[in-house]
Design a protein around this motif. Structure first.
Motif, PDB file in Angstrom:
ATOM      1  N   ASN A   1       0.593  -1.182  -0.229  1.00 18.56           N
ATOM      2  CA  ASN A   1       0.429   0.160   0.063  1.00 18.56           C
ATOM      3  C   ASN A   1       0.759   1.118   0.331  1.00 18.56           C
ATOM      4  O   ASN A   1       0.576   2.385  -0.138  1.00 18.56           O
ATOM      5  N   ARG A   2       2.071   1.231   0.383  1.00 23.71           N
ATOM      6  CA  ARG A   2       3.016   2.341   0.099  1.00 23.71           C
ATOM      7  C   ARG A   2       3.730   3.093  -1.031  1.00 23.71           C
ATOM      8  O   ARG A   2       3.633   2.247  -2.535  1.00 23.71           O
ATOM      9  N   PRO A   3       2.186   4.150  -1.738  1.00 22.09           N
ATOM     10  CA  PRO A   3       3.138   4.702  -2.716  1.00 22.09           C
ATOM     11  C   PRO A   3       3.981   4.489  -3.462  1.00 22.09           C
ATOM     12  O   PRO A   3       4.116   4.598  -4.801  1.00 22.09           O
ATOM     13  N   GLU A   4       4.972   5.110  -3.167  1.00 23.12           N
ATOM     14  CA  GLU A   4       6.755   4.014  -3.057  1.00 23.12           C
ATOM     15  C   GLU A   4       7.178   2.715  -3.716  1.00 23.12           C
ATOM     16  O   GLU A   4       7.746   2.574  -5.142  1.00 23.12           O
ATOM     17  N   ASN A   5       5.949   2.222  -3.753  1.00 22.19           N
ATOM     18  CA  ASN A   5       5.951   0.675  -3.599  1.00 22.19           C
ATOM     19  C   ASN A   5       5.059   0.729  -4.910  1.00 22.19           C
ATOM     20  O   ASN A   5       4.783  -0.855  -4.818  1.00 22.19           O
ATOM     21  N   PHE A   6       4.713   1.342  -6.322  1.00 21.51           N
ATOM     22  CA  PHE A   6       3.298   1.029  -6.458  1.00 21.51           C
ATOM     23  C   PHE A   6       4.601   0.137  -7.603  1.00 21.51           C
ATOM     24  O   PHE A   6       5.527   0.341  -8.308  1.00 21.51           O
ATOM     25  N   GLY A   7       3.119  -1.194  -8.107  1.00 18.14           N
ATOM     26  CA  GLY A   7       3.635  -1.638  -9.170  1.00 18.14           C
ATOM     27  C   GLY A   7       4.827  -3.206  -8.396  1.00 18.14           C
ATOM     28  O   GLY A   7       4.666  -4.067  -8.901  1.00 18.14           O
ATOM     29  N   LEU A   8       4.912  -2.851  -6.851  1.00 20.70           N
ATOM     30  CA  LEU A   8       5.017  -4.319  -6.305  1.00 20.70           C
ATOM     31  C   LEU A   8       4.654  -5.550  -6.832  1.00 20.70           C
ATOM     32  O   LEU A   8       5.901  -7.172  -6.332  1.00 20.70           O
ATOM     33  N   GLU A   9       3.181  -5.789  -7.131  1.00 20.83           N
ATOM     34  CA  GLU A   9       3.304  -7.338  -7.120  1.00 20.83           C
ATOM     35  C   GLU A   9       4.004  -7.968  -8.180  1.00 20.83           C
ATOM     36  O   GLU A   9       2.843  -8.744  -8.664  1.00 20.83           O
ATOM     37  N   PHE A  10       3.821  -6.846  -9.830  1.00 18.71           N
ATOM     38  CA  PHE A  10       4.674  -7.346 -11.019  1.00 18.71           C
ATOM     39  C   PHE A  10       6.091  -8.092 -10.180  1.00 18.71           C
ATOM     40  O   PHE A  10       6.676  -8.280 -11.395  1.00 18.71           O
ATOM     41  N   LEU A  11       6.300  -7.875  -9.242  1.00 25.52           N
ATOM     42  CA  LEU A  11       7.891  -8.572  -8.992  1.00 25.52           C
ATOM     43  C   LEU A  11       7.567  -9.857  -9.759  1.00 25.52           C
ATOM     44  O   LEU A  11       8.233 -11.151  -8.816  1.00 25.52           O
ATOM     45  N   GLY A  12       6.776 -10.601  -9.222  1.00 31.90           N
ATOM     46  CA  GLY A  12       6.838 -12.104  -9.574  1.00 31.90           C
ATOM     47  C   GLY A  12       6.454 -12.143 -11.324  1.00 31.90           C
ATOM     48  O   GLY A  12       6.701 -13.390 -11.887  1.00 31.90           O
ATOM     49  N   THR A  13       6.967 -11.356 -12.092  1.00 34.32           N
ATOM     50  CA  THR A  13       6.890 -11.829 -13.318  1.00 34.32           C
ATOM     51  C   THR A  13       8.463 -11.812 -14.270  1.00 34.32           C
ATOM     52  O   THR A  13       9.202 -11.425 -12.857  1.00 34.32           O
ATOM     53  N   ASN A  14       8.841 -12.165 -15.447  1.00 29.49           N
ATOM     54  CA  ASN A  14      10.066 -12.134 -15.905  1.00 29.49           C
ATOM     55  C   ASN A  14       9.841 -10.608 -16.509  1.00 29.49           C
ATOM     56  O   ASN A  14       9.212 -10.421 -17.248  1.00 29.49           O
ATOM     57  N   ALA A  15      11.895 -10.871 -17.237  1.00 22.60           N
ATOM     58  CA  ALA A  15      12.801  -9.889 -18.459  1.00 22.60           C
ATOM     59  C   ALA A  15      12.957 -10.412 -18.372  1.00 22.60           C
ATOM     60  O   ALA A  15      14.649 -10.919 -18.197  1.00 22.60           O
ATOM     61  N   ARG A  16      12.753 -11.497 -19.710  1.00 18.65           N
ATOM     62  CA  ARG A  16      13.933 -11.985 -20.336  1.00 18.65           C
ATOM     63  C   ARG A  16      14.457 -11.728 -21.756  1.00 18.65           C
ATOM     64  O   ARG A  16      13.330 -10.945 -22.432  1.00 18.65           O
ATOM     65  N   CYS A  17      15.566 -11.621 -22.059  1.00 17.97           N
ATOM     66  CA  CYS A  17      16.414 -11.236 -23.310  1.00 17.97           C
ATOM     67  C   CYS A  17      17.289 -12.197 -23.858  1.00 17.97           C
ATOM     68  O   CYS A  17      17.905 -13.017 -23.274  1.00 17.97           O
ATOM     69  N   LEU A  18      17.794 -12.297 -25.463  1.00 16.72           N
ATOM     70  CA  LEU A  18      18.885 -12.740 -25.616  1.00 16.72           C
ATOM     71  C   LEU A  18      19.137 -11.730 -26.417  1.00 16.72           C
ATOM     72  O   LEU A  18      18.623 -11.135 -27.513  1.00 16.72           O
ATOM     73  N   ALA A  19      20.749 -11.637 -26.220  1.00 18.53           N
ATOM     74  CA  ALA A  19      20.999 -10.329 -27.254  1.00 18.53           C
ATOM     75  C   ALA A  19      21.979 -11.302 -28.942  1.00 18.53           C
ATOM     76  O   ALA A  19      23.312 -10.839 -28.966  1.00 18.53           O
ATOM     77  N   ARG A  20      21.121 -11.450 -29.200  1.00 17.34           N
ATOM     78  CA  ARG A  20      21.657 -12.248 -30.366  1.00 17.34           C
ATOM     79  C   ARG A  20      21.979 -11.047 -31.907  1.00 17.34           C
ATOM     80  O   ARG A  20      23.262 -11.723 -32.202  1.00 17.34           O
ATOM     81  N   ARG A  21      21.421 -10.491 -31.136  1.00 13.65           N
ATOM     82  CA  ARG A  21      21.799  -9.544 -32.728  1.00 13.65           C
ATOM     83  C   ARG A  21      23.345  -8.587 -32.368  1.00 13.65           C
ATOM     84  O   ARG A  21      24.587  -8.465 -33.404  1.00 13.65           O
ATOM     85  N   GLY A  22      23.564  -8.207 -30.902  1.00 15.47           N
ATOM     86  CA  GLY A  22      24.823  -7.957 -31.058  1.00 15.47           C
ATOM     87  C   GLY A  22      25.882  -8.535 -30.486  1.00 15.47           C
ATOM     88  O   GLY A  22      26.787  -8.687 -30.927  1.00 15.47           O
ATOM     89  N   ARG A  23      25.658  -9.865 -29.883  1.00 16.03           N
ATOM     90  CA  ARG A  23      26.571 -10.706 -30.541  1.00 16.03           C
ATOM     91  C   ARG A  23      27.278 -11.495 -32.170  1.00 16.03           C
ATOM     92  O   ARG A  23      28.054 -11.372 -32.050  1.00 16.03           O
TER      93      ARG A  23
END
Length: 208
Positions: free
Chosen positions: A156-178
């Motif tokens: 409920n703290r304003p500074e913690n907005f979006g805290l519930e999304f810590l159960g999500t992923n952010a994934r990528c592969l750097a194929r183009r750079g390599r």
């Protein structure tokens, strides 16, 4: 609870156009027999429940506004563990230079093909948090080396907005750079090893 040999998957949007199409593919997927799907179904679509159950799918009535349901189901799921890629600042700087040089020579792609991600392995935020907690405890700045779950007050703290999304992923592969010749040096192991000196630096600087 999913049985020990089945992967728990929490699925939303199952009655929508895109979600329904994806779900149909997943039901036919070779991994379906070893998975246990729980679908979030809006009360207005409860007439679909019987059909979904006949396919071997579990359902729970609710919406995106039901944070208690979302948090509970996400905590049970085996997918959505807040997995993030690691990339060291020196490596990402090298990637910019590599892309810059290849852009000048005409080798670097642009438009839709011109997105370059930087990563050299990945980690779960939970595992990273455990190391941070342990190091803070080791230097006398933490009450316990064990992690504690977030409370309702935390959410409920304003500074913690979006805290519930810590159960999500952010994934990528750097194929183009390599493919352009980028060669990152720092690994996931290096990221974890850097926590102790970072903790010590923060304490010395008086920022903790």
């Amino acid at each position: 609870m999913a049985s020990a040999h089945k992967r728990a998957i929490f699925f939303t949007g199952a009655t929508g156009y895109v979600g329904g199409t994806v779900l149909a593919r997943l039901v036919d997927h070779p991994t379906f027999a070893n998975s246990e799907f729980t679908l979030l179904i809006r009360p207005s679509k409860k007439d679909k429940v019987a059909t979904l159950h006949s396919l071997g799918l579990k359902t729970i009535l609710g919406s995106y506004d039901d944070l208690d349901i979302l948090e509970e189901q996400a905590s049970k799921a085996d997918i959505g563990e807040n997995v993030w890629p690691n990339v060291h600042i020196d490596d990402i700087a090298d990637l910019y230079v590599v892309v810059y040089e290849n852009a000048l020579s005409g080798r670097a792609s642009h438009g839709r093909e011109g997105f370059y991600f930087g990563e050299n392995g990945e980690h779960k935020l939970y595992d990273l948090s455990k190391v941070v907690a342990q190091e803070l405890y080791n230097v006398g700045k933490g009450k316990s080396p064990e992690l504690a779950p977030f409370t309702e007050e935390d959410y409920n703290r304003p500074e913690n907005f979006g805290l519930e999304f810590l159960g999500t992923n952010a994934r990528c592969l750097a194929r183009r750079g390599r493919a352009l010749g980028w060669k990152p040096r720092y690994t996931t192991e290096d990221a974890f090893k850097s926590i102790r000196p970072e903790v010590e630096y923060v304490i010395r600087s008086g920022k903790y």
